[in-house]
Design an enzyme around this catalytic site. Sequence first.
Site, mmCIF file in Angstrom:
data_model
loop_
_atom_site.group_PDB
_atom_site.id
_atom_site.type_symbol
_atom_site.label_atom_id
_atom_site.label_comp_id
_atom_site.label_asym_id
_atom_site.label_seq_id
_atom_site.Cartn_x
_atom_site.Cartn_y
_atom_site.Cartn_z
ATOM 1 N N GLU A 196 45.694 38.419 35.362
ATOM 2 C CA GLU A 196 44.785 39.447 34.866
ATOM 3 C C GLU A 196 44.903 40.732 35.675
ATOM 4 O OE1 GLU A 196 40.858 41.678 34.669
ATOM 5 O OE2 GLU A 196 41.948 40.829 36.375
ATOM 6 N N GLU A 197 45.088 40.592 36.979
ATOM 7 C CA GLU A 197 45.082 41.760 37.861
ATOM 8 C C GLU A 197 46.298 42.663 37.676
ATOM 9 O OE1 GLU A 197 42.570 42.608 39.299
ATOM 10 O OE2 GLU A 197 41.383 40.878 39.923
#
Length: 333
Positions: A196-197
């Site tokens: 996600e990051e």
Amino acid sequence: MLLETLSNASGVSGYEGDIRSIIKEVIEKYVDDIIIDKMGNVIAHKKGNGTKVIIDAHMDEVGFIITGYNEDGTLRFYPLGKINSKVPPAKVVFIGENKITGVIGIKPIHLQSKEEKGRSMSYSEYCIDIGSNSKDETKEVVRLGDYAVFDTKFGDFGRGLVKGKAFDDRIGCCILAEILKEDFQCDIYGVFNVQEEVGERGAYISSFTVKPDIGIVLEGTVCADMPNIPKYKRGTEIGNGPAISIMDESSLFSSQIFADIIKVANEKSIPYQLRRSVTGGNDGGAIHMSGEGAKVATISVPCRYIHSSVSVASLEDYQNTCKLVIEYIRTLG
């Protein structure tokens, strides 16, 4: 406490294996089946009828990747995820699976030029020192592509607070694990996503696979209740309950779900706050744009000092976020 275990474990973007193993062991007896897809996402299914719901949390944390060796044995590195370049200097990190200890080095302030003192340093001006005397010595213990994470340890902090690393989004993973222990009428997919990051990459894959009607994203979100920040600029505040988002840089959240969640909170006397910031983004952006699309919402636990070496959160906010999400999902047939 699961949050302590997950916070102390390592799992930067692309290297989520340890987190995945812990989560799988915790949830497997509460769900009907678990799929680990080619990206490494964990998709846990609790079979039900009618509305198909993804409850999402991401396993990865911000950290670093080793990109090169210097002649003196120190290491070059680059961030995985958004870490302000002011954060890393003088921090202790663990490198790779063997947890080699390193210190992020920066030129001492008394050796910096006037120009250097007046600006933020860049990653190209830092190094990681592992106590090695040469490039060859370093190559024996650290490989290019190894990850590095802050060495912060989880612990109690003041009255009802905890501190630790990676609350974004290990705190969401813990809430999702608690939710999966409950029984619901609707069709639940608890999805623990990777990467996600670095751009919600795992969520695009898992949501395309599941094709949900609704996506609920669980996050540890930015909290700025500090004395030098005026109240109107504080996106969330610790102790005021779960933060319900209206929009962010990746999503305009469903007004219907937003209203329904607030209705549940009021009916069940669960404290909540509105997230008063639209900066940042999360897996919701991927979920509502995958396949035929889905209605999405984000419910977050406020975390101070997010995307740094340490975060602070309220256990009461954590518990109330669990309650709010569980009670809302029970309204879905």
